[in-house]
Design an enzyme around this catalytic site. Structure first.
Site, PDB file in Angstrom:
ATOM      1  N   GLU A 132       1.106  21.605  66.230  1.00  0.00           N
ATOM      2  CA  GLU A 132       1.939  21.724  65.032  1.00  0.00           C
ATOM      3  C   GLU A 132       1.276  21.053  63.828  1.00  0.00           C
ATOM      4  O   GLU A 132       1.350  21.543  62.705  1.00  0.00           O
ATOM      5  CB  GLU A 132       3.309  21.079  65.281  1.00  0.00           C
ATOM      6  CG  GLU A 132       4.221  21.880  66.180  1.00  0.00           C
ATOM      7  CD  GLU A 132       4.635  23.200  65.544  1.00  0.00           C
ATOM      8  OE1 GLU A 132       5.663  23.240  64.859  1.00  0.00           O
ATOM      9  OE2 GLU A 132       3.906  24.196  65.722  1.00  0.00           O
ATOM     10  N   THR A 185       5.447  27.094  55.461  1.00  0.00           N
ATOM     11  CA  THR A 185       6.022  25.829  55.937  1.00  0.00           C
ATOM     12  C   THR A 185       5.537  24.639  55.122  1.00  0.00           C
ATOM     13  O   THR A 185       6.320  23.762  54.745  1.00  0.00           O
ATOM     14  CB  THR A 185       5.676  25.612  57.424  1.00  0.00           C
ATOM     15  OG1 THR A 185       6.209  26.702  58.174  1.00  0.00           O
ATOM     16  CG2 THR A 185       6.285  24.318  57.940  1.00  0.00           C
TER      17      THR A 185
END
Length: 311
Positions: A132, A185
């Site tokens: 991530e 994001t």
């Protein structure tokens, strides 16, 4: 040790409105698939990626799947192992549904299963968080933890990492709509305020506590009342066309709650049954269509299983 394995890992809804970076749950669909094969020479390579429209790197050090597998093999001191990875993206990138998380988790679950599970699922979470970090600059666990463990997960603490699986009403359905708009994001995270008012923090604490209590009590009304966000949603909702009209549409269609999935642009609702969830997605999709915005929809119960071996 198996020579070939095929694994599915699920999409996830992170934040769950009021639980920024600390709450998430898995859904049945969509998700990603990884096919992993042993090879004679040591090292991790990516041989094929489908469904990404050429957007993801084939370089093993830069792709979240292969990079996290490399970290894993180094940690368990098995750098003598060689594997080839095929990644099949069965879910949209940049959807706010944990696309990078699903890929990374599928890869880690595949290699761990292939090696007869030297680590538990909980122990795999930090390696998935590394993926991530590579994907969006922040190694949070609210996507990867539920993708690995299944169900609802609370991240009580990051240092040290403390994960808690939460119960939930089995009848709960999730209605997801992914509008065809771009919300990266990294950009969505940069919009968030670094300081908040104490009165807003108190409201948020109450809602997080109420949501967790509602899950434990399996009280869907309490879950709905608690899913309000005064810190992050007011900022991120600007990036989603007609956000408040979409909320109104969902609630009128019988939704228990409505909010942004992860960093968006996907939005999600909880519903008491599958029929209501389908009605919510169709009405939101109709509204977006009238605005000339395409969308994808998914209806699913909470996925309590997490990743699974397909073959």
């Amino acid at each position: 040790m198996k020579d070939t394995i095929r694994v599915f890992a699920p999409a996830t809804v992170a934040n769950v409105v009021c639980g920024f970076d600390i709450l998430g749950f898995a859904v049945d669909a969509p998700g990603d698939e990884v096919i992993m094969r042993r090879k004679a020479e040591p090292g991790v390579t990516i041989t094929k990626i489908t469904g990404d429209e050429g957007r993801l790197p084939m370089d093993a050090a830069k792709n979240t799947v292969s990079a996290s597998v490399q970290h894993y093999l180094k940690h368990i001191e098995r750098t003598d192992i060689g594997v080839e990875i095929e990644l099949h993206k069965k879910m949209p990138i940049g959807s706010g549904l944990g696309s990078s998380s699903a890929s990374t988790v599928a890869g880690l679950f595949a290699i761990n299963t292939m090696l007869d599970e030297p680590l538990t699922r909980d122990e795999l979470v930090p390696f998935a968080m590394k993926g991530e970090e590579l994907a969006c600059g922040s190694g949070h666990a609210d996507n990867v933890a539920p993708a690995l463990l299944g169900g609802f997960v609370l991240i009580r603490s990051y240092e040290p990492l403390d994960l808690i699986k939460l119960p939930y009403p089995e009848s709960l359905y999730c209605a997801i709509v992914f509008p065809d708009v771009d919300v990266p994001t990294r950009d969505a995270r940069q919009m968030i305020r670094s300081k908040v008012l104490l009165k807003d923090a108190v409201i948020q604490w109450g809602n997080v506590a109420g949501l967790v209590s509602g899950l434990f009590m399996k009280d869907i009304d309490l879950i709905g009342r608690s899913m309000k966000d005064v810190l992050v949603e007011p900022v991120r909702s600007i990036l989603i066309p007609d956000f408040y009209k979409l909320r109104e549409t969902a609630m009128e269609a019988g939704a228990v709650s409505f909010g942004i999935s992860g960093s968006g642009p996907s939005v999600f609702s909880f519903a008491r049954d599958e029929e209501t969830a389908n009605r919510i997605t169709s009405r939101i999709q109709k509204h977006l269509s009238e605005r000339q915005i395409g969308s994808l929809t998914y209806v699913s119960p909470v996925n309590g299983e997490g990743p699974k071996v397909l073959g």
